[in-house]
Write an enzyme that holds these catalytic residues in place. Structure first.
Site, PDB file in Angstrom:
ATOM      1  N   CYS A   2       0.867  -1.178   0.000  1.00 50.44           N
ATOM      2  CA  CYS A   2       0.000   0.000   0.000  1.00 50.44           C
ATOM      3  C   CYS A   2       0.905   1.230   0.000  1.00 50.44           C
ATOM      4  CB  CYS A   2      -0.863   0.035   1.244  1.00 50.44           C
ATOM      5  SG  CYS A   2      -1.786  -1.481   1.520  1.00 50.44           S
ATOM      6  N   ARG A  27       1.126   1.805  -5.987  1.00 47.27           N
ATOM      7  CA  ARG A  27       1.325   0.800  -4.934  1.00 47.27           C
ATOM      8  C   ARG A  27       0.011   0.127  -4.522  1.00 47.27           C
ATOM      9  NH1 ARG A  27       6.179   0.977  -2.388  1.00 47.27           N
ATOM     10  NH2 ARG A  27       5.308  -0.050  -0.564  1.00 47.27           N
ATOM     11  N   TRP A  73      -4.078  -1.543  -1.078  1.00 49.04           N
ATOM     12  CA  TRP A  73      -4.095  -2.738  -1.923  1.00 49.04           C
ATOM     13  C   TRP A  73      -4.489  -3.847  -0.959  1.00 49.04           C
ATOM     14  CZ3 TRP A  73      -3.799  -3.915  -6.952  1.00 49.04           C
ATOM     15  CH2 TRP A  73      -3.451  -5.213  -7.322  1.00 49.04           C
ATOM     16  N   ASN A  99       0.980  -0.436   6.198  1.00 46.28           N
ATOM     17  CA  ASN A  99       1.324  -1.109   4.954  1.00 46.28           C
ATOM     18  C   ASN A  99       1.917  -2.448   5.357  1.00 46.28           C
ATOM     19  OD1 ASN A  99       2.500  -1.869   2.569  1.00 46.28           O
ATOM     20  ND2 ASN A  99       3.973  -0.209   2.481  1.00 46.28           N
ATOM     21  N   GLY A 100       1.528  -3.531   4.715  1.00 47.15           N
ATOM     22  CA  GLY A 100       2.068  -4.838   5.082  1.00 47.15           C
ATOM     23  C   GLY A 100       1.052  -5.639   5.879  1.00 47.15           C
ATOM     24  N   GLU A 480       9.531 -19.814 -19.012  1.00 47.36           N
ATOM     25  CA  GLU A 480       9.291 -18.435 -18.575  1.00 47.36           C
ATOM     26  C   GLU A 480      10.409 -17.511 -19.062  1.00 47.36           C
ATOM     27  OE1 GLU A 480       6.989 -16.752 -17.745  1.00 47.36           O
ATOM     28  OE2 GLU A 480       7.705 -15.018 -16.646  1.00 47.36           O
ATOM     29  N   LYS A 484       9.792 -14.228 -21.425  1.00 44.33           N
ATOM     30  CA  LYS A 484      10.233 -12.884 -21.014  1.00 44.33           C
ATOM     31  C   LYS A 484      11.078 -12.261 -22.112  1.00 44.33           C
ATOM     32  CE  LYS A 484       8.117 -12.057 -18.583  1.00 44.33           C
ATOM     33  NZ  LYS A 484       7.113 -12.731 -17.827  1.00 44.33           N
ATOM     34  N   GLU A 487       8.937 -11.360 -25.371  1.00 44.24           N
ATOM     35  CA  GLU A 487       7.905 -10.316 -25.308  1.00 44.24           C
ATOM     36  C   GLU A 487       8.470  -8.912 -25.194  1.00 44.24           C
ATOM     37  OE1 GLU A 487       5.120 -10.428 -21.962  1.00 44.24           O
ATOM     38  OE2 GLU A 487       6.617 -11.462 -20.779  1.00 44.24           O
ATOM     39  N   HIS A 503      15.727 -34.158 -31.007  1.00 40.37           N
ATOM     40  CA  HIS A 503      14.651 -34.706 -31.843  1.00 40.37           C
ATOM     41  C   HIS A 503      14.212 -33.731 -32.941  1.00 40.37           C
ATOM     42  CE1 HIS A 503      14.273 -38.321 -29.460  1.00 40.37           C
ATOM     43  NE2 HIS A 503      14.339 -37.576 -28.381  1.00 40.37           N
ATOM     44  N   LYS A 602      -1.677  -5.460 -20.509  1.00 38.06           N
ATOM     45  CA  LYS A 602      -1.454  -6.025 -19.172  1.00 38.06           C
ATOM     46  C   LYS A 602      -2.523  -7.042 -18.815  1.00 38.06           C
ATOM     47  CE  LYS A 602       0.705  -6.513 -15.331  1.00 38.06           C
ATOM     48  NZ  LYS A 602       1.880  -7.371 -15.442  1.00 38.06           N
TER      49      LYS A 602
HETATM   50  C1  F6R Z   1       3.678 -12.087 -19.651  1.00 41.38           C
HETATM   51  C2  F6R Z   1       2.371 -11.851 -19.069  1.00 41.38           C
HETATM   52  C3  F6R Z   1       1.206 -12.573 -19.622  1.00 41.38           C
HETATM   53  C4  F6R Z   1       0.182 -12.890 -18.530  1.00 41.38           C
HETATM   54  C5  F6R Z   1      -1.081 -13.524 -19.112  1.00 41.38           C
HETATM   55  C6  F6R Z   1      -2.070 -13.903 -18.027  1.00 41.38           C
HETATM   56  O1  F6R Z   1       4.680 -11.392 -19.000  1.00 41.38           O
HETATM   57  O2  F6R Z   1       2.245 -11.067 -18.159  1.00 41.38           O
HETATM   58  O3  F6R Z   1       1.601 -13.740 -20.276  1.00 41.38           O
HETATM   59  O4  F6R Z   1       0.785 -13.765 -17.606  1.00 41.38           O
HETATM   60  O5  F6R Z   1      -1.693 -12.630 -19.999  1.00 41.38           O
HETATM   61  O6  F6R Z   1      -2.402 -12.802 -17.241  1.00 41.38           O
HETATM   62  P1  F6R Z   1      -3.067 -12.978 -15.830  1.00 41.38           P
HETATM   63  O7  F6R Z   1      -2.034 -13.570 -14.914  1.00 41.38           O
HETATM   64  O8  F6R Z   1      -3.504 -11.613 -15.407  1.00 41.38           O
HETATM   65  O9  F6R Z   1      -4.222 -13.928 -16.001  1.00 41.38           O
END
Ligand code: F6R
Length: 607
Positions: A2, A27, A73, A99-100, A480, A484, A487, A503, A602
């Site tokens: 928060c 935050r 939050w 916060n926490g 992963e 990363k 993207e 293979h 996002k």
């Molecule tokens: C990659 C990324 C996306 C999300 C995916 C699911 O860095 O952020 O691959 O992981 O769109 O999003 P959530 O977790 O919000 O369901």
């Protein structure tokens, strides 16, 4: 996570607090509030974004030159007016923002309730206000000190009382807190950017310290009361950098927040002996023992977190576990039965495919557990049980700290399920708990090796293709790491189990092609080394992620990114960190918009 604000000085505190909260909104933003004193304490708070608080303040203005504020939050209690901070004691003479997490708040609350206390919110914060009022005996600092003595957890708290006007007392226990020093006025905030446009002189409050703030400045003490001569730090960041806490991008900031994200996600949930407390998970041991299978469903990075969960559940619980992409599961007509638990993982809790798959599993009679970062999200409301990650808002589109929190949540769940099913004995539970509690320090150590990832980024930044390989948990991390990289750097990359390379994909390994190998799983170490040799024989360039105790790898790899030695089961938590940094630095070197990569959003709320 928060945002906290405080002000003592000659000006009207309200607008300064609200302005600071707006700058801290990243935050947390499910509710916000302020309290000011002018003879008595006045509180205004509202659910939702800060505009709602501003509208309330227009309708019901207040004034006073000492005040505290908070943007929330949610962790304890849903986002609501009642749960928004600040919280007062029943007399309204003491007011607190925090916060926490106060880990033992429930037992403290029970004791207070037994003594007749009545609460108006579901928060741990209100418990603090009650205790401070009870402890007060003419000295606010002493009352706060006695309160801290009975509270366990990682938090920062800020307290104000009408009995001692002109003063704010604050404590830091892990959650961040800074003091801004003005001319005849002093600010408190959880982060420098909140007040950087008002002052450039700061004192950073460290763990287990207390600060007493007046308009004349700030006195820093240990919690026990020893005065500390804290140097004043002059900050000369520009405003764009300040917003990101001094980092160039939110992604880097969020990578560096991971040690505290682990601490927060574990807070109050894991005893030293591996006993787990999950506040919103209601199933009992009989249900856990009746389970025949666990399904995990998610998309993207959350799916990759699920890959780790699948492997942990299989290994630790000896329970059949399947992770499925949500967009596949929803159309696969899967046979999911009532004795099967479905876990849907989603940072946002709003991903359309994940919601649809979760609904489908629920309709099949499966109990549905959500792992999500957003209290009150659609997924959390739909689920039977919720395990909240406590990563705080994630701004960068590329997920890092939320992924980290998803991993930690699944270790907690494995311990919870394993103890009920008898597959995790006390000795194993204690070992896992010990390892998890040491994880923030292990991540810190891994972050300290960032210069090595910069050198590795130099090596791959001009490549056309990059391959990631590993076995078991290392394969999940490879997935992963590859996502990363692609993207944010727009470099083509692909991950596969190390044994799969020969293979087909080996045909693409020629002189200088980078292959990133993750090597933390000792039981398959030699097998993975065989794949490394296949790559070397074709001229490929090996970048390895390996334990700092692994001497063998130096004989095979061109570059080694080190993580601290730890139990293999927990290694993904540290092993992902150099890959996040690698992706970040390659993208930076290629000059891309790191926090908002092209074509991506996002939260993917469409199918
Ligand atoms: C990659 C990324 C996306 C999300 C995916 C699911 O860095 O952020 O691959 O992981 O769109 O999003 P959530 O977790 O919000 O369901």
């Amino acid at each position: 996570m928060c945002g906290i604000m405080g002000y003592v000085g000659p000006q009207d505190a309200g607008p300064i607090l609200v302005d600071g909260l707006r700058r801290l909104e990243y935050r947390g933003y499910d509710s916000a509030g302020i309290a000011v004193t002018n003879g008595s304490i006045h509180v205004r708070k509202a659910q939702g974004k800060i505009v709602n608080l501003e509208a309330l303040l227009k309708r019901e203005p207040l004034s006073g030159s000492v005040g505290i504020g908070h943007t929330r939050w949610a962790t304890h209690g849903a986002p609501s007016d009642a749960n928004a901070h600040p919280h007062t004691d029943p007399t309204g003479e003491f007011v607190v923002v925090h916060n926490g997490i106060i880990e033992n708040y429930q037992s403290l609350k029970d004791q207070l309730a037994a003594a007749g206390a009545v609460f108006t919110s579901e928060t741990d914060t209100e418990v603090l206000a009650h205790i401070i009022a009870r402890e007060y005996d003419g000295d606010l600092v002493e009352a706060v000190r006695s309160t801290v003595a009975v509270c366990e957890g990682a938090y920062a708290m800020v307290v104000m009382s009408k009995k001692e006007p002109g003063k704010i007392v604050a404590v830091r226990k892990i959650s961040p807190l800074v003091v801004g020093l003005g001319d005849g006025e002093t600010y408190l905030a959880s982060d420098i950017p909140a007040v950087l446009h008002r002052t450039r002189d700061f004192m950073i409050i460290e763990d287990d310290e207390m600060v007493i703030v007046t308009s004349e400045g700030a006195t820093v003490k240990t919690i026990e009361g020893t005065e500390i001569d804290r140097e004043v730090l002059h900050i000369d960041w520009d405003s764009a950098r300040a917003e990101k806490g001094g980092y160039d991008h939110f992604m880097l900031k969020e990578i560096y927040e991971q040690p505290s994200v682990v601490t927060e996600t574990l807070a109050g949930r894991l005893d030293e002996d591996g006993t787990v407390w999950l506040e919103d998970v209601a199933f009992d041991d009989d249900y856990v023992r009746s389970l025949d299978r666990v399904w995990i469903t998610a998309c993207g990075t959350a799916f990759h977190a699920g890959l780790i969960g699948q492997e942990i559940f299989r290994r630790v619980l000896r329970l059949p576990s399947n992770v499925e992409y949500a967009h596949e599961l929803r159309y696969a007509d899967p046979i999911i039965g009532p004795n099967e638990l479905t876990i849907a993982i989603s940072q946002s809790g709003e991903t359309a495919d994940t919601l649809a798959a979760a609904r489908q599993a629920g309709e099949s009679g499966s109990r549905m557990l959500a792992i999500t970062n957003v209290v009150g999200s659609t997924l959390s409301r739909y689920a039977d049980d919720v395990l909240y990650t406590r990563a705080g808002p994630e701004i960068s589109v590329a997920s890092t700290k939320a992924y980290m929190a998803m991993l930690i949540a699944q270790y907690l769940l494995a311990l919870r399920l394993g103890s009920a099913r008898g597959t995790v004995d006390k000795e194993l539970a204690t070992r896992i708990a010990h390892g998890l509690h040491r994880m923030p320090a292990a991540i810190e150590k891994t972050l300290a090796a960032e210069p090595d990832t910069i050198r590795a980024a130099e090596e791959i930044k001009d490549a056309d293709d990059v391959y990631f390989i590993g076995r078991g948990l290392d394969y999940a991390i490879a997935m992963e790491g590859s996502l990363k990289l692609k993207e944010i750097s727009y470099l083509h990359s692909e991950a596969m189990p190390a044994g799969e390379l020969k293979h087909g994909t080996l045909a693409l390994i020629t002189d200088g092609v980078p292959v990133i190998v993750i090597l933390t799983q000792r039981s398959v170490y030699d097998k993975t080394i065989s794949a490394v040799q296949e790559v070397k024989a074709r001229g490929g360039k090996i970048i390895a992620v390996a334990y700092d105790t692994d001497e063998e790898i130096a004989k095979h790899a061109d570059t080694v990114l080190r993580i601290p030695d730890m139990p293999d089961l927990l290694a993904p938590v540290a092993a992902v960190v150099p890959l996040q940094l690698l992706a970040y630095h390659v993208a930076r070197m290629r000059g891309h918009d790191i926090d908002q990569p092209r074509n991506l959003a996002k939260s993917v709320t469409v199918e």
